[in-house]
Design an enzyme around this catalytic site. Structure first.
Site, short mmCIF file in Angstrom:
data_model
loop_
_atom_site.label_atom_id
_atom_site.label_comp_id
_atom_site.label_asym_id
_atom_site.label_seq_id
_atom_site.Cartn_x
_atom_site.Cartn_y
_atom_site.Cartn_z
N LYS A 146 -5.93 5.69 9.95
CA LYS A 146 -5.75 7.10 10.33
C LYS A 146 -7.08 7.85 10.22
O LYS A 146 -7.47 8.57 11.12
CB LYS A 146 -4.69 7.71 9.41
CG LYS A 146 -4.40 9.15 9.74
CD LYS A 146 -3.33 9.72 8.85
CE LYS A 146 -3.28 11.22 9.03
NZ LYS A 146 -2.39 11.88 8.08
N GLU A 205 -12.63 -0.66 3.30
CA GLU A 205 -12.16 -2.03 3.51
C GLU A 205 -11.96 -2.32 4.99
O GLU A 205 -12.40 -3.35 5.52
CB GLU A 205 -10.80 -2.25 2.81
CG GLU A 205 -10.81 -2.10 1.30
CD GLU A 205 -10.39 -0.71 0.85
OE1 GLU A 205 -10.81 0.29 1.50
OE2 GLU A 205 -9.68 -0.61 -0.16
N GLY A 261 -0.08 8.30 5.98
CA GLY A 261 -0.27 6.86 6.08
C GLY A 261 0.98 6.07 5.72
O GLY A 261 1.40 5.16 6.45
N ARG A 262 1.63 6.42 4.60
CA ARG A 262 2.78 5.63 4.16
C ARG A 262 4.05 5.95 4.95
O ARG A 262 5.10 5.37 4.69
CB ARG A 262 3.00 5.79 2.65
CG ARG A 262 3.17 7.22 2.19
CD ARG A 262 3.07 7.32 0.68
NE ARG A 262 3.03 8.70 0.22
CZ ARG A 262 1.92 9.44 0.16
NH1 ARG A 262 0.77 8.94 0.56
NH2 ARG A 262 1.96 10.68 -0.29
N GLU A 316 2.95 6.27 -4.40
CA GLU A 316 1.91 7.15 -3.85
C GLU A 316 2.51 8.53 -3.54
O GLU A 316 1.82 9.54 -3.57
CB GLU A 316 1.29 6.53 -2.59
CG GLU A 316 -0.09 7.09 -2.27
CD GLU A 316 -0.85 6.26 -1.24
OE1 GLU A 316 -1.61 5.36 -1.63
OE2 GLU A 316 -0.70 6.53 -0.03
N HIS A 347 13.74 -16.38 -11.29
CA HIS A 347 13.01 -17.38 -12.07
C HIS A 347 11.70 -16.84 -12.60
O HIS A 347 10.84 -17.60 -13.05
CB HIS A 347 12.80 -18.63 -11.21
CG HIS A 347 14.09 -19.22 -10.75
ND1 HIS A 347 14.79 -20.16 -11.48
CD2 HIS A 347 14.87 -18.92 -9.68
CE1 HIS A 347 15.92 -20.45 -10.85
NE2 HIS A 347 16.00 -19.70 -9.76
N LYS A 374 -12.37 5.39 -5.31
CA LYS A 374 -13.17 5.05 -4.12
C LYS A 374 -14.59 5.58 -4.27
O LYS A 374 -15.55 4.91 -3.94
CB LYS A 374 -12.54 5.69 -2.87
CG LYS A 374 -11.21 5.15 -2.45
CD LYS A 374 -10.82 5.79 -1.10
CE LYS A 374 -9.34 5.67 -0.82
NZ LYS A 374 -8.92 6.44 0.33
O1 F6P Z 1 -4.52 4.39 -0.42
C1 F6P Z 1 -4.89 5.62 0.08
C2 F6P Z 1 -4.65 5.74 1.55
O2 F6P Z 1 -5.16 6.96 1.95
C3 F6P Z 1 -3.20 5.59 1.96
O3 F6P Z 1 -2.46 6.74 1.84
C4 F6P Z 1 -3.35 5.12 3.37
O4 F6P Z 1 -2.15 4.54 3.80
C5 F6P Z 1 -4.47 4.12 3.22
O5 F6P Z 1 -5.33 4.71 2.28
C6 F6P Z 1 -5.21 3.79 4.47
O6 F6P Z 1 -5.83 4.92 5.04
P1 F6P Z 1 -6.36 4.90 6.52
O7 F6P Z 1 -5.20 4.68 7.42
O8 F6P Z 1 -7.00 6.23 6.73
O9 F6P Z 1 -7.34 3.79 6.64
#
Ligand code: F6P
Length: 523
Positions: A197, A203, A257-258, A343, A374, A489
């Site tokens: 987003k 990453e 995002g979630r 979150e 288990h 971060k």
């Molecule tokens: O973990 C933090 C967060 O902002 C989440 O809310 C989101 O789903 C994820 O990082 C990925 O963010 P982006 O879609 O901006 O890469």
């Protein structure tokens, strides 16, 4: 709305009830009074300590804290995400009723984006690049993290058809999996979806750069870029990265995002869910929106599930909650719900910015059954903490091995019963020494889907979203921001140069100098 949660708990005198669960379960009409069914889904919360009166009081509490008003504000697109000054309108991606109440530009944007998503998915499913039938697609690498991967991965595992293209996910900033994966794939038949987003997530961007390099080395710049797709709300950054607008799907800022599983973030899933699968999934979510908005609280699945959560967290003071799906296809559901629940509601400041003095989100975790039996269940049965469980089962499987499926459901129901009643409840405690006795009185809820379809999974996930929302209203917190993930971060950005180069120092107050020296001494 500001409210005094403690005062309300006292006012309604909601207390943990001492009557043993095993006795509760034999009450007449217990199942009828503590279960609700809507469309393809049943919620049975009869194996909790709640009695009729405490449930009634919790329902009154939900009314008094303004769940109805908050629900109305959510669905009408008010800036309910007040710390970021924007609405939370992911429902508009799945429900035409919600979408059609928005302005014309938004309706047109959402509709067009969905059409493009479906046409990309259809081309990939047919095995080629959109608009280029001669350009093969046999593998899709989906790059994203958090909400930009957990939903698509869940959908692919739960509902993906065993057809090509094959799907691969890259998330954590760890090159082990990526280097192994790229060594097996042919760039000439691979497409890449970069789902982020913000288009700033470290990453995701690192993986995207590495995969683009790999493509470019084999295909040259133009052909590589033709195979790169993006799903993002940050068009400028996408273009700066080099991905073309015609390969980009849009993510509105009012979709968190979630909550983005309903969006173009699920392009990879829409590809493998089969013709019409993704739209049925959206319709399932929309059905739960309708139910949440129209069913009275005493029959309202998200409200009742939220009140069960409040009961366990704030009345019984249980710190955790486990989700155990008894279906291999739902093996990533616990990971998905971890983010959704923790979150969203892992906060301790109320809507007025004041520190709150009651418990909010439990720790949520889980594993699919029967594997979980288990590993986790010893503690669930005999541990010193009580962990309420959510069992999720599917009545009609998609295979013909009736014996195996009966075994799976038998295990799920057996665990729910054994946890509730313990050895004494089952009548054979006398013969057992203390080590072999189970105390029972361990609550659980059972969620049953008629079958696992795009439609029923849509309902289930929207149910959890609204349950989390109702809890947030009761706790008076904003479930739609996630500032808690930011500090780590920022700190990581300072530490990385010191890991890469011994001459770089990190601030004293990090307290990390010794461990960094140790790491450098071992390199
Ligand atoms: O973990 C933090 C967060 O902002 C989440 O809310 C989101 O789903 C994820 O990082 C990925 O963010 P982006 O879609 O901006 O890469």
């Amino acid at each position: 709305m500001k409210h005094d949660f403690h005062r309300l708990l006292l006012k309604y005198n909601i207390q943990s009830v001492k009557k043993p669960l095993s006795e509760r379960l034999s009450e007449q009409d217990r199942f009828d009074n503590f279960s609700v069914n809507s469309a393809d889904l049943l919620l049975d919360f009869s194996r909790t300590g709640m009695d009729k009166q405490s449930l009634q009081h919790l329902l009154e509490l939900a009314t008094e804290v303004g769940v109805e008003d908050a629900r109305q504000r959510l669905f009408s697109g008010e800036n309910i995400n007040f710390t970021e000054n924007r609405p939370a309108l992911h429902m508009a991606l799945r429900s035409d009723d919600v979408l059609n109440k928005l302005d014309q530009d938004t309706i047109a944007g959402v509709t067009k984006n969905r059409q493009r998503l479906l046409s990309f998915a259809s081309a990939f499913r047919l095995g080629h690049l959109p608009g280029h039938p001669d350009q093969a697609v046999r593998h899709i690498i989906h790059i994203g993290i958090g909400g930009s991967v957990l939903g698509p991965r869940l959908l692919v595992e739960a509902l993906g058809k065993p057809a090509k293209p094959q799907v691969h996910f890259l998330s954590s900033v760890d090159a082990h999996f990526r280097t192994g994966l790229l060594a097996q794939l042919d760039p000439h038949e691979t497409v890449v979806i970069v789902a982020t987003k913000s288009f700033t997530t470290g990453e995701t961007l690192l993986h995207a750069r590495r995969v683009l390099d790999w493509m470019e080395r084999a295909l040259g710049r133009d052909a590589a870029i033709q195979r790169m797709f993006a799903v993002s709300g940050n068009q400028k950054a996408v273009e700066a990265f080099g991905i073309a607008p015609q390969n980009t799907l849009f993510l509105p800022d009012w979709v968190g995002g979630r909550y983005s599983i309903w969006s173009a973030v699920s392009l990879v899933a829409a590809t493998v869910m089969g013709e019409g699968g993704f739209e049925k999934f959206l319709r399932g979510g929309a059905e739960m929106d309708r139910h949440f908005q129209t069913a009275k609280f005493s029959e309202n699945l998200p409200v009742l599930m939220a009140l069960t959560g409040i009961w366990h967290r704030n009345i019984c003071n249980y710190p955790a909650q486990a989700v155990i799906p008894y279906d291999h296809r739902l093996r990533s559901l616990p990971a998905y719900l971890q983010q959704l629940v923790m979150e969203s509601n892992g906060k301790s400041v109320d809507s007025h910015g004041k520190q709150i003095e009651y418990q909010t989100s439990p720790v949520l975790f889980g594993e699919p059954g029967t594997d979980a039996q288990h590993s986790l269940f010893q503690m669930f049965h005999q541990g010193s903490d009580i962990v309420p469980l959510s069992f999720i089962g599917v009545i009609r499987p998609d295979h013909k091995d009736d014996e195996a499926h009966a075994g799976l459901l038998a295990n799920m129901l057996a665990q729910a019963t054994a946890l509730a009643t313990g050895t004494a409840g089952l009548g054979n405690e006398e013969a057992l020494d203390a080590h072999r006795q189970m105390p029972g009185e361990r609550p659980s809820e059972v969620i049953l889907l008629d079958s696992l379809t795009p439609y029923s999974l849509g309902q289930l996930l929207a149910l959890y979203e609204h349950k989390v929302f109702v809890e947030s209203v009761i706790w008076d917190i904003n479930p739609f921001d996630q500032f808690g993930v930011e500090l780590g971060k920022v700190v990581a950005k300072t530490i990385q140069p010191a890991l890469e180069n011994t001459s770089v120092n990190i601030p004293e107050n990090y307290g990390l100098s010794d461990i960094l020296d140790y790491i450098h001494s071992k390199k």
